[in-house]
Design a protein around this motif. Sequence first.
Motif, PDB file in Angstrom:
ATOM      1  N   GLN A 185       0.971  -1.201   0.073  1.00 60.35           N
ATOM      2  CA  GLN A 185      -0.089   0.014  -0.022  1.00 60.35           C
ATOM      3  C   GLN A 185       0.746   1.322  -0.123  1.00 60.35           C
ATOM      4  OE1 GLN A 185      -3.355  -0.132   2.961  1.00 60.35           O
ATOM      5  NE2 GLN A 185      -4.388  -0.586   1.370  1.00 60.35           N
ATOM      6  N   PRO A 186       1.485   1.720  -1.253  1.00 57.71           N
ATOM      7  CA  PRO A 186       2.264   2.726  -1.291  1.00 57.71           C
ATOM      8  C   PRO A 186       1.406   4.112  -1.169  1.00 57.71           C
ATOM      9  CG  PRO A 186       2.065   1.761  -3.346  1.00 57.71           C
ATOM     10  CD  PRO A 186       1.489   0.816  -2.444  1.00 57.71           C
ATOM     11  N   GLY A 187       2.000   5.087  -0.803  1.00 54.35           N
ATOM     12  CA  GLY A 187       1.183   6.429  -0.668  1.00 54.35           C
ATOM     13  C   GLY A 187       0.969   6.917  -2.181  1.00 54.35           C
ATOM     14  N   VAL A 188      -0.593   7.009  -2.460  1.00 56.86           N
ATOM     15  CA  VAL A 188      -1.111   7.536  -3.659  1.00 56.86           C
ATOM     16  C   VAL A 188      -0.598   8.838  -3.885  1.00 56.86           C
ATOM     17  CG1 VAL A 188      -3.099   7.894  -4.988  1.00 56.86           C
ATOM     18  CG2 VAL A 188      -2.909   5.684  -3.709  1.00 56.86           C
ATOM     19  N   GLU A 189      -0.882   9.697  -2.925  1.00 53.47           N
ATOM     20  CA  GLU A 189      -0.498  10.891  -2.769  1.00 53.47           C
ATOM     21  C   GLU A 189       0.970  11.296  -3.286  1.00 53.47           C
ATOM     22  OE1 GLU A 189      -1.692  13.219   0.831  1.00 53.47           O
ATOM     23  OE2 GLU A 189      -3.736  12.617   0.547  1.00 53.47           O
ATOM     24  N   LYS A 190       1.959  10.696  -2.614  1.00 51.03           N
ATOM     25  CA  LYS A 190       3.421  10.755  -2.806  1.00 51.03           C
ATOM     26  C   LYS A 190       3.704  10.186  -4.184  1.00 51.03           C
ATOM     27  CE  LYS A 190       7.575  11.476  -1.565  1.00 51.03           C
ATOM     28  NZ  LYS A 190       7.753  13.010  -1.215  1.00 51.03           N
ATOM     29  N   ILE A 191       2.942   9.378  -4.643  1.00 48.55           N
ATOM     30  CA  ILE A 191       3.091   9.022  -6.144  1.00 48.55           C
ATOM     31  C   ILE A 191       2.875   9.956  -7.224  1.00 48.55           C
ATOM     32  CG2 ILE A 191       2.515   7.294  -7.919  1.00 48.55           C
ATOM     33  CD1 ILE A 191       2.411   5.025  -5.893  1.00 48.55           C
ATOM     34  N   VAL A 192       1.555  10.439  -6.899  1.00 45.54           N
ATOM     35  CA  VAL A 192       1.255  11.690  -7.630  1.00 45.54           C
ATOM     36  C   VAL A 192       2.001  12.840  -7.696  1.00 45.54           C
ATOM     37  CG1 VAL A 192      -0.650  13.346  -7.953  1.00 45.54           C
ATOM     38  CG2 VAL A 192      -1.401  10.860  -7.370  1.00 45.54           C
ATOM     39  N   LYS A 251       4.871  12.665 -10.127  1.00 41.01           N
ATOM     40  CA  LYS A 251       4.753  12.980 -11.533  1.00 41.01           C
ATOM     41  C   LYS A 251       5.447  11.777 -12.347  1.00 41.01           C
ATOM     42  CE  LYS A 251       3.872  17.714 -11.697  1.00 41.01           C
ATOM     43  NZ  LYS A 251       4.261  18.388 -10.219  1.00 41.01           N
ATOM     44  N   PRO A 252       5.173  10.469 -12.067  1.00 41.55           N
ATOM     45  CA  PRO A 252       5.865   9.411 -12.884  1.00 41.55           C
ATOM     46  C   PRO A 252       5.176   9.226 -14.250  1.00 41.55           C
ATOM     47  CG  PRO A 252       3.989   8.512 -11.347  1.00 41.55           C
ATOM     48  CD  PRO A 252       4.302   9.850 -10.883  1.00 41.55           C
ATOM     49  N   ASP A 253       5.797   8.955 -15.305  1.00 34.65           N
ATOM     50  CA  ASP A 253       5.227   8.264 -16.466  1.00 34.65           C
ATOM     51  C   ASP A 253       4.729   6.961 -16.142  1.00 34.65           C
ATOM     52  OD1 ASP A 253       5.908  10.841 -17.819  1.00 34.65           O
ATOM     53  OD2 ASP A 253       8.142  10.164 -17.644  1.00 34.65           O
ATOM     54  N   LEU A 254       5.552   6.199 -15.437  1.00 33.19           N
ATOM     55  CA  LEU A 254       5.328   4.869 -15.183  1.00 33.19           C
ATOM     56  C   LEU A 254       5.360   4.368 -13.822  1.00 33.19           C
ATOM     57  CD1 LEU A 254       4.459   1.878 -16.627  1.00 33.19           C
ATOM     58  CD2 LEU A 254       7.017   1.823 -17.024  1.00 33.19           C
ATOM     59  N   VAL A 255       4.472   3.535 -13.246  1.00 34.78           N
ATOM     60  CA  VAL A 255       4.775   2.972 -11.879  1.00 34.78           C
ATOM     61  C   VAL A 255       4.746   1.459 -12.381  1.00 34.78           C
ATOM     62  CG1 VAL A 255       3.718   2.384  -9.727  1.00 34.78           C
ATOM     63  CG2 VAL A 255       3.540   4.434 -10.611  1.00 34.78           C
ATOM     64  N   ILE A 256       5.987   0.697 -11.989  1.00 35.30           N
ATOM     65  CA  ILE A 256       5.815  -0.777 -12.078  1.00 35.30           C
ATOM     66  C   ILE A 256       5.726  -1.395 -10.612  1.00 35.30           C
ATOM     67  CG2 ILE A 256       7.558  -2.626 -12.929  1.00 35.30           C
ATOM     68  CD1 ILE A 256       9.110  -0.728 -14.334  1.00 35.30           C
ATOM     69  N   ALA A 257       4.922  -2.273 -10.792  1.00 36.59           N
ATOM     70  CA  ALA A 257       4.450  -2.989  -9.376  1.00 36.59           C
ATOM     71  C   ALA A 257       4.963  -4.577  -9.665  1.00 36.59           C
ATOM     72  CB  ALA A 257       3.240  -2.638  -9.099  1.00 36.59           C
ATOM     73  N   SER A 258       4.670  -5.196  -8.346  1.00 37.34           N
ATOM     74  CA  SER A 258       4.506  -6.682  -8.393  1.00 37.34           C
ATOM     75  C   SER A 258       3.473  -7.243  -8.042  1.00 37.34           C
ATOM     76  CB  SER A 258       5.640  -7.360  -7.520  1.00 37.34           C
ATOM     77  OG  SER A 258       5.246  -7.039  -5.913  1.00 37.34           O
ATOM     78  N   SER A 259       3.037  -8.422  -8.080  1.00 41.35           N
ATOM     79  CA  SER A 259       1.798  -9.149  -7.747  1.00 41.35           C
ATOM     80  C   SER A 259       1.237  -8.735  -6.266  1.00 41.35           C
ATOM     81  CB  SER A 259       1.928 -10.476  -7.843  1.00 41.35           C
ATOM     82  OG  SER A 259       2.686 -11.124  -7.285  1.00 41.35           O
ATOM     83  N   ILE A 260       2.056  -7.969  -5.296  1.00 42.23           N
ATOM     84  CA  ILE A 260       1.749  -8.158  -3.873  1.00 42.23           C
ATOM     85  C   ILE A 260       0.908  -6.741  -3.905  1.00 42.23           C
ATOM     86  CG2 ILE A 260       2.564  -7.349  -1.463  1.00 42.23           C
ATOM     87  CD1 ILE A 260       5.141  -8.769  -2.666  1.00 42.23           C
ATOM     88  N   PHE A 261       1.000  -5.910  -5.083  1.00 43.03           N
ATOM     89  CA  PHE A 261       0.335  -4.501  -4.998  1.00 43.03           C
ATOM     90  C   PHE A 261      -1.168  -4.756  -4.799  1.00 43.03           C
ATOM     91  CE2 PHE A 261      -0.418  -0.639  -7.687  1.00 43.03           C
ATOM     92  CZ  PHE A 261       0.509   0.358  -6.981  1.00 43.03           C
ATOM     93  N   GLN A 262      -1.675  -3.870  -4.197  1.00 40.59           N
ATOM     94  CA  GLN A 262      -3.069  -3.834  -3.478  1.00 40.59           C
ATOM     95  C   GLN A 262      -4.144  -3.451  -4.820  1.00 40.59           C
ATOM     96  OE1 GLN A 262      -4.755  -5.136  -1.056  1.00 40.59           O
ATOM     97  NE2 GLN A 262      -3.179  -5.248   0.481  1.00 40.59           N
ATOM     98  N   LYS A 299      -6.980   3.345  -7.933  1.00 42.17           N
ATOM     99  CA  LYS A 299      -6.942   5.017  -7.654  1.00 42.17           C
ATOM    100  C   LYS A 299      -5.787   5.402  -8.783  1.00 42.17           C
ATOM    101  CE  LYS A 299      -7.739   4.795  -2.479  1.00 42.17           C
ATOM    102  NZ  LYS A 299      -6.822   4.861  -1.392  1.00 42.17           N
ATOM    103  N   LEU A 300      -4.820   4.634  -8.881  1.00 42.45           N
ATOM    104  CA  LEU A 300      -3.601   5.363  -9.714  1.00 42.45           C
ATOM    105  C   LEU A 300      -4.244   5.415 -11.227  1.00 42.45           C
ATOM    106  CD1 LEU A 300      -0.609   3.538  -8.353  1.00 42.45           C
ATOM    107  CD2 LEU A 300      -1.373   6.027  -7.930  1.00 42.45           C
ATOM    108  N   GLU A 301      -4.788   4.253 -11.339  1.00 43.26           N
ATOM    109  CA  GLU A 301      -5.744   4.452 -12.981  1.00 43.26           C
ATOM    110  C   GLU A 301      -6.790   5.348 -13.144  1.00 43.26           C
ATOM    111  OE1 GLU A 301      -6.650   0.260 -13.450  1.00 43.26           O
ATOM    112  OE2 GLU A 301      -4.803  -0.376 -14.349  1.00 43.26           O
ATOM    113  N   ASP A 302      -7.423   5.653 -12.058  1.00 42.92           N
ATOM    114  CA  ASP A 302      -8.169   6.661 -12.020  1.00 42.92           C
ATOM    115  C   ASP A 302      -7.921   8.106 -12.463  1.00 42.92           C
ATOM    116  OD1 ASP A 302     -10.316   5.003 -11.744  1.00 42.92           O
ATOM    117  OD2 ASP A 302     -10.715   5.460  -9.689  1.00 42.92           O
ATOM    118  N   LEU A 303      -6.533   8.058 -11.859  1.00 41.60           N
ATOM    119  CA  LEU A 303      -5.817   9.349 -11.872  1.00 41.60           C
ATOM    120  C   LEU A 303      -4.880   9.466 -13.132  1.00 41.60           C
ATOM    121  CD1 LEU A 303      -4.507   9.600  -8.051  1.00 41.60           C
ATOM    122  CD2 LEU A 303      -5.880  11.159  -9.297  1.00 41.60           C
ATOM    123  N   ASN A 304      -5.299   8.435 -14.177  1.00 33.46           N
ATOM    124  CA  ASN A 304      -4.388   8.390 -15.345  1.00 33.46           C
ATOM    125  C   ASN A 304      -2.991   8.140 -15.231  1.00 33.46           C
ATOM    126  OD1 ASN A 304      -6.906   8.872 -17.098  1.00 33.46           O
ATOM    127  ND2 ASN A 304      -6.810  10.930 -16.817  1.00 33.46           N
TER     128      ASN A 304
END
Length: 255
Positions: A46-53, A56-67, A73-78
């Motif tokens: 559960q990384p911080g969505v606000e911090k990610i936003v 300003k990344p072009d891409l977030v790379i995650a593993s299968s543990i990702f909630q 939420k991230l996809e809703d924020l494009n």
Amino acid sequence: RVISVAPNITETIFAMGKQDKLVGRTDYCDYPEAVSDIESVGNIDQPGVEKIVELKPDLVIASSIFQKEVLEKLEDLNIKVAVLQGEESFEGAYDVIGKVGILLNSKDEAKKLINDMKEKVELVKNSVKELDKPSVYYVIGYGEFGDYTAGRDTFIAHIIEMAGGINVADDVDGWKYNIESLLEKDPDMLICSRYFDSKQGIMNTAGYKELTAVKNGRVFEIDNNMLDRQGPRLADGLLDMAKIIHPEAFGETES
């Protein structure tokens, strides 16, 4: 601008020499040391969505543990998210590294990493194939919190066998074991994490103290992060395991 929310992905990006693209990582991304200069976005699951936003990344790379809810939420924020799932095996690790290479436009670097890993795997296989196989117990947990090891269906059990050992816990699935079975089997050696003072703790714990391997000082430490992460150091973890089990095959002295 890339954020990695998995230690194996972070290690892969560094191993490809593409760390200049990395603007964020998790608290658990601790290798190589230079990663500490990169901002953390919090936990893996559960990384911080606000911090990610904010980054300003072009891409977030995650593993299968990702909630799933974080992903939504991230996809809703494009924000573009790639979730890489590789089965727990060398093939799975090669697959994840290959996918990171595609995402970062670094296919050649990924191919080189995979080939380097395959060479190490072959070196281990060829070095140990004719040798006698000692019995090995891999310690994950011990003492008052319960006895945990690598059962026959785990990837670490597979690594022990690839490294020329016989996994003592080949009579169970999963991670739970019991001290009675361990005492009965009395393995040739124990291997544990080099972190958390595990070796000292094991050697002073009731039951374990009675094992021949403990009495004879045959308790060895390994960097378990290399074995637990589906990244470029997995082959190094296998090689280290093989050097512990068969030092004579690699011109090493037992330590």
